[in-house]
Design a protein around this motif. Structure first.
Motif, short mmCIF file in Angstrom:
data_model
loop_
_atom_site.label_atom_id
_atom_site.label_comp_id
_atom_site.label_asym_id
_atom_site.label_seq_id
_atom_site.Cartn_x
_atom_site.Cartn_y
_atom_site.Cartn_z
N MET A 79 0.82 -1.21 0.00
CA MET A 79 0.00 0.00 0.00
C MET A 79 0.86 1.26 0.00
O MET A 79 1.41 1.64 1.03
CB MET A 79 -0.94 -0.02 1.21
N PRO A 80 0.98 1.90 -1.17
CA PRO A 80 1.71 3.17 -1.24
C PRO A 80 0.77 4.32 -0.85
O PRO A 80 -0.22 4.56 -1.51
CB PRO A 80 2.09 3.26 -2.72
N MET A 81 1.07 5.00 0.24
CA MET A 81 0.20 6.11 0.65
C MET A 81 0.92 6.99 1.64
O MET A 81 1.40 6.53 2.68
CB MET A 81 -1.08 5.56 1.29
N THR A 82 0.97 8.25 1.34
CA THR A 82 1.52 9.24 2.26
C THR A 82 0.56 9.46 3.41
O THR A 82 -0.61 9.80 3.18
CB THR A 82 1.75 10.58 1.52
N VAL A 83 1.03 9.26 4.62
CA VAL A 83 0.25 9.61 5.82
C VAL A 83 1.22 10.38 6.73
O VAL A 83 2.14 9.80 7.28
CB VAL A 83 -0.32 8.38 6.55
N LEU A 84 1.00 11.69 6.83
CA LEU A 84 1.90 12.55 7.59
C LEU A 84 1.31 13.02 8.91
O LEU A 84 2.02 13.62 9.71
CB LEU A 84 2.30 13.76 6.74
N VAL A 85 0.04 12.75 9.13
CA VAL A 85 -0.61 13.14 10.39
C VAL A 85 -0.59 11.94 11.32
O VAL A 85 -1.16 10.89 11.01
CB VAL A 85 -2.05 13.63 10.14
N GLU A 86 0.10 12.09 12.43
CA GLU A 86 0.30 10.96 13.35
C GLU A 86 -1.02 10.35 13.80
O GLU A 86 -1.13 9.11 13.85
CB GLU A 86 1.11 11.42 14.56
N ASP A 87 -2.02 11.14 14.13
CA ASP A 87 -3.31 10.59 14.56
C ASP A 87 -3.94 9.72 13.48
O ASP A 87 -4.58 8.71 13.80
CB ASP A 87 -4.27 11.71 14.96
N TYR A 88 -3.79 10.10 12.23
CA TYR A 88 -4.36 9.29 11.14
C TYR A 88 -3.63 7.95 11.05
O TYR A 88 -4.25 6.91 10.86
CB TYR A 88 -4.27 10.02 9.81
N TRP A 89 -2.30 7.99 11.18
CA TRP A 89 -1.55 6.74 11.15
C TRP A 89 -1.95 5.84 12.32
O TRP A 89 -2.11 4.64 12.17
CB TRP A 89 -0.04 6.99 11.14
N ARG A 90 -2.14 6.44 13.49
CA ARG A 90 -2.54 5.66 14.67
C ARG A 90 -3.90 4.99 14.44
O ARG A 90 -4.11 3.84 14.81
CB ARG A 90 -2.61 6.54 15.91
N GLU A 91 -4.84 5.73 13.84
CA GLU A 91 -6.17 5.17 13.55
C GLU A 91 -6.05 3.99 12.59
O GLU A 91 -6.67 2.94 12.80
CB GLU A 91 -7.08 6.24 12.92
N ILE A 92 -5.27 4.16 11.53
CA ILE A 92 -5.13 3.09 10.53
C ILE A 92 -4.42 1.88 11.13
O ILE A 92 -4.90 0.75 11.01
CB ILE A 92 -4.38 3.62 9.29
N SER A 93 -3.28 2.10 11.76
CA SER A 93 -2.51 0.97 12.30
C SER A 93 -3.27 0.26 13.41
O SER A 93 -3.25 -0.97 13.48
CB SER A 93 -1.12 1.41 12.74
N ALA A 94 -3.99 1.01 14.25
CA ALA A 94 -4.79 0.37 15.31
C ALA A 94 -5.94 -0.42 14.71
O ALA A 94 -6.25 -1.53 15.17
CB ALA A 94 -5.32 1.42 16.29
N GLY A 95 -6.58 0.13 13.69
CA GLY A 95 -7.67 -0.58 13.02
C GLY A 95 -7.21 -1.88 12.40
O GLY A 95 -7.88 -2.91 12.49
N LEU A 96 -6.06 -1.87 11.76
CA LEU A 96 -5.51 -3.09 11.16
C LEU A 96 -5.13 -4.09 12.25
O LEU A 96 -5.39 -5.29 12.13
CB LEU A 96 -4.33 -2.75 10.26
N ALA A 97 -4.54 -3.60 13.33
CA ALA A 97 -4.15 -4.47 14.44
C ALA A 97 -5.37 -5.14 15.07
O ALA A 97 -5.31 -6.32 15.45
CB ALA A 97 -3.37 -3.68 15.49
N GLU A 98 -6.47 -4.40 15.17
CA GLU A 98 -7.71 -4.98 15.73
C GLU A 98 -8.17 -6.20 14.93
O GLU A 98 -8.81 -7.09 15.47
CB GLU A 98 -8.83 -3.94 15.74
N HIS A 99 -7.84 -6.22 13.65
CA HIS A 99 -8.21 -7.34 12.78
C HIS A 99 -7.07 -8.35 12.66
O HIS A 99 -7.16 -9.28 11.85
CB HIS A 99 -8.62 -6.83 11.40
N GLY A 100 -6.02 -8.17 13.45
CA GLY A 100 -4.91 -9.12 13.42
C GLY A 100 -4.07 -9.06 12.16
O GLY A 100 -3.43 -10.04 11.79
N ILE A 101 -4.07 -7.91 11.50
CA ILE A 101 -3.32 -7.75 10.25
C ILE A 101 -1.97 -7.12 10.56
O ILE A 101 -1.91 -5.96 10.97
CB ILE A 101 -4.09 -6.88 9.24
N PRO A 102 -0.89 -7.88 10.36
CA PRO A 102 0.43 -7.30 10.60
C PRO A 102 0.77 -6.26 9.52
O PRO A 102 0.41 -6.42 8.36
CB PRO A 102 1.38 -8.49 10.54
#
Length: 174
Positions: A79-102
């Motif tokens: 997934m190529p995507m610029t994410v420069l806002v830390e809160d947005y990255w936290r939302e995405i990475s936490a959401g993926l982690a909730e589904h067990g996606i490394p």
């Protein structure tokens, strides 16, 4: 698994993602920008913004799209995507982690001088005010949080092919 390629606009994420996909078994490219394009096509439009990432539906839709594709097809999503806002990255990475996606998070870094030159001399897009506008926000994110959250690949003096091989090697040997 998701291999997320982050970095500022013009760093080579799209080119590198295609090359990484070819090096990893059962990998596909999912550009999260397409999720933003769906949101931009809503009529009448959503509240005005200079970046679709500021719309609250974007982050969970990226997570849900990636989750469903992985559930359906398996393998690896690059997934190529610029994410420069830390809160947005936290939302995405936490959401993926909730589904067990490394997630393997890589940042393609280019020093400011080389990046300015790449943007100015881009033969496909031409000089891009949009890309220039994100140079400073990238530098700030890199300094404050982004480089601490990812494996940084300095692409200032290497080709996209070399960067792709480094990323694939890191993913396969991890």
């Amino acid at each position: 698994m998701i291999v997320w390629l982050n970095g500022t606009h013009g760093a080579g994420k799209t080119t590198t993602s295609t090359l990484v996909q070819r090096l990893l078994p059962n990998a596909r490219v999912l550009d999260a920008e397409k999720v933003g394009e769906v949101l931009m096509d809503i009529k009448p439009g959503l509240p005005a913004t200079d970046n679709f990432q500021h719309w609250d539906p974007w982050w969970p839709l990226v997570v849900e799209t990636a989750r469903r594709i992985l559930h359906y097809a398996g393998g690896i999503l690059v997934m190529p995507m610029t994410v420069l806002v830390e809160d947005y990255w936290r939302e995405i990475s936490a959401g993926l982690a909730e589904h067990g996606i490394p997630v393997r998070h890589f940042v393609l870094h280019v020093d400011q001088t080389a990046l300015r030159d790449r943007i100015q001399n881009d033969t496909d897009l031409g000089p891009s005010p949009f890309r220039f506008a994100y140079m400073q926000p990238y530098a700030e994110a890199a300094r404050t949080w982004l480089h601490n959250e990812a494996e940084v690949i300095d692409t200032t003096h290497i080709t996209a092919d070399e960067a792709a091989h480094r990323i694939a090697e890191s993913v396969l040997n991890h």
